[in-house]
Design a protein around this motif. Structure first.
Motif, PDB file in Angstrom:
ATOM      1  N   VAL A 126      24.079 -68.942  80.282  1.00 54.85           N
ATOM      2  CA  VAL A 126      25.096 -68.871  79.439  1.00 54.85           C
ATOM      3  C   VAL A 126      24.439 -67.225  79.720  1.00 54.85           C
ATOM      4  CG1 VAL A 126      24.369 -67.791  77.591  1.00 54.85           C
ATOM      5  CG2 VAL A 126      23.865 -69.966  77.997  1.00 54.85           C
ATOM      6  N   TYR A 128      26.559 -63.369  78.643  1.00 54.27           N
ATOM      7  CA  TYR A 128      27.080 -62.609  76.984  1.00 54.27           C
ATOM      8  C   TYR A 128      27.068 -61.176  77.452  1.00 54.27           C
ATOM      9  CZ  TYR A 128      23.673 -64.925  73.969  1.00 54.27           C
ATOM     10  OH  TYR A 128      22.628 -65.847  72.785  1.00 54.27           O
ATOM     11  N   GLN A 136      28.273 -59.777  72.043  1.00 52.71           N
ATOM     12  CA  GLN A 136      28.802 -61.373  72.295  1.00 52.71           C
ATOM     13  C   GLN A 136      28.274 -62.307  73.105  1.00 52.71           C
ATOM     14  OE1 GLN A 136      32.502 -60.829  71.553  1.00 52.71           O
ATOM     15  NE2 GLN A 136      32.797 -60.440  69.079  1.00 52.71           N
ATOM     16  N   LYS A 137      28.005 -63.292  72.785  1.00 55.08           N
ATOM     17  CA  LYS A 137      27.921 -65.134  73.669  1.00 55.08           C
ATOM     18  C   LYS A 137      29.355 -65.391  74.134  1.00 55.08           C
ATOM     19  CE  LYS A 137      25.616 -68.951  74.315  1.00 55.08           C
ATOM     20  NZ  LYS A 137      25.002 -70.481  73.140  1.00 55.08           N
ATOM     21  N   LEU A 138      29.530 -65.348  75.370  1.00 56.00           N
ATOM     22  CA  LEU A 138      30.902 -65.770  75.555  1.00 56.00           C
ATOM     23  C   LEU A 138      30.920 -67.306  75.627  1.00 56.00           C
ATOM     24  CD1 LEU A 138      33.797 -64.939  77.558  1.00 56.00           C
ATOM     25  CD2 LEU A 138      32.420 -65.536  79.612  1.00 56.00           C
ATOM     26  N   ASP A 139      32.119 -67.841  75.692  1.00 58.23           N
ATOM     27  CA  ASP A 139      32.331 -69.320  75.189  1.00 58.23           C
ATOM     28  C   ASP A 139      33.169 -69.419  76.253  1.00 58.23           C
ATOM     29  OD1 ASP A 139      32.762 -71.622  74.802  1.00 58.23           O
ATOM     30  OD2 ASP A 139      34.599 -71.455  73.001  1.00 58.23           O
ATOM     31  N   GLN A 140      32.399 -70.692  77.191  1.00 57.14           N
ATOM     32  CA  GLN A 140      32.650 -70.727  78.592  1.00 57.14           C
ATOM     33  C   GLN A 140      33.357 -72.020  78.731  1.00 57.14           C
ATOM     34  OE1 GLN A 140      31.150 -68.810  81.736  1.00 57.14           O
ATOM     35  NE2 GLN A 140      29.201 -68.838  80.677  1.00 57.14           N
ATOM     36  N   SER A 141      32.931 -73.147  77.354  1.00 59.09           N
ATOM     37  CA  SER A 141      33.457 -75.086  77.480  1.00 59.09           C
ATOM     38  C   SER A 141      34.734 -75.474  78.033  1.00 59.09           C
ATOM     39  CB  SER A 141      33.111 -75.064  76.249  1.00 59.09           C
ATOM     40  OG  SER A 141      34.132 -74.423  74.827  1.00 59.09           O
TER      41      SER A 141
END
Length: 305
Positions: A126, A128, A136-141
């Motif tokens: 994950v 950040y 913020q957490k990076l959305d990599q989906s």
């Protein structure tokens, strides 16, 4: 009727050619670029054998944004992790403005001044990002490769020197219910005879979301070859990573890149073929029939993001 004779002198012809070549040079150097993907580091966003159009003009006016797919000068000399462009200004200038056989392509993850932190949560990598807006957490989906990789090789020398991991879709089966490595919907045609196995006879796989956890011994934890890292970027530094995280040599291995190394944004896929030939015409001559079967028609003429 009057006959108009071409009285153009060699000097005039050469001058016109010089003007034409100068215009082409300016457009090619400062306006756009054409690139071929030589590796699988950006699978499955970009596959080996694909050709892309890059916008060079925009970056003269705006800086790269997060998640841009960029082209840039290869990070260093013969091998990472050493950045040596400070001692190779001529090579840097030539690759950026003329011809760059060592151009690389990755996705921008971290921007100048940000702190980029890679951690493991429930065994999964994950990222950040901390900036003026907080952490913020990076959305990599939407872009990280979700398919497993299989190790392939052809012959002894291939096994020793050029072993490659290639993505495949395990949900595609053949008539016998086995994984169809060369079936419709696969990214590559993989000869099952070239799939390498371990001592137990099992395929050598890299599974999605498997962390890379090999730490280096450095003052800055930015070249640790690991999914666990933390770095605060300088005002001219970018953190870049390949979408194919388990098959990408990127900032985890050789650290951030400088703004001056970036020269284009990949925006459009021109065409796609399952081939590692540098020149498609060579492939066409060698395989005039099979060539057309290996074109990934559904991936041609597409915007890339």
């Amino acid at each position: 009727k009057k006959t108009v004779k071409n009285n153009q002198t060699w000097g005039e012809w050469l001058r016109e050619m010089a003007i034409l070549l100068s215009v082409i040079f300016l457009i090619r150097t400062f306006g756009f670029g054409l690139y071929q993907v030589p590796s699988g580091s950006m699978e499955v966003t970009m596959l080996e054998g694909e050709r892309f159009f890059a916008d060079k003009l925009s970056y003269w006016f705006v800086k790269p944004k997060r998640l841009d797919i960029i082209s840039f000068n290869a990070p260093g000399g013969d091998a990472p992790p050493h950045f040596n462009y400070a001692t190779q200004p001529v090579k840097r200038f030539w690759q950026k403005f003329f011809y760059g056989p060592d151009n690389w392509t990755k996705r921008v993850i971290g921007l100048p001044g940000e702190t980029i932190r890679g951690v493991l949560e429930e065994g999964r990598p994950v990222i950040y990002i901390t900036n003026k807006d907080g952490e913020q957490k990076l959305d990599q989906s939407a872009f990280v490769n979700k398919y497993p990789l299989v190790l392939t090789g052809e012959g002894y020398l291939e096994r020793i020197k050029q072993r490659k991991f290639k993505s495949f879709n395990p949900d595609i089966k053949d008539a016998k219910g086995n994984i169809a490595f060369d079936g419709p919907g696969q990214f590559y045609r993989i000869d099952i005879r070239t799939i390498l196995a371990n001592a137990q006879g099992e395929m050598i796989l890299r599974l999605p979301a498997t962390p890379i956890d090999v730490h280096g011994d450095l003052d800055r934890n930015d070249r640790c070859a690991s999914d666990v890292f933390e770095i605060t970027l300088a005002d001219d530094e970018y953190w870049v990573m390949g979408d194919n995280r388990l098959g990408s040599l990127d900032s985890r291995m050789w650290g951030p890149i400088k703004l001056e190394m970036i020269h284009g944004k990949i925006v459009f896929r021109i065409w796609s073929i399952d081939s590692d030939e540098a020149w498609w015409i060579v492939d066409l001559i060698k395989h005039p029939v099979d060539f057309w079967k290996r074109i990934r028609w559904s991936r041609c003429l597409q915007l890339v993001k």
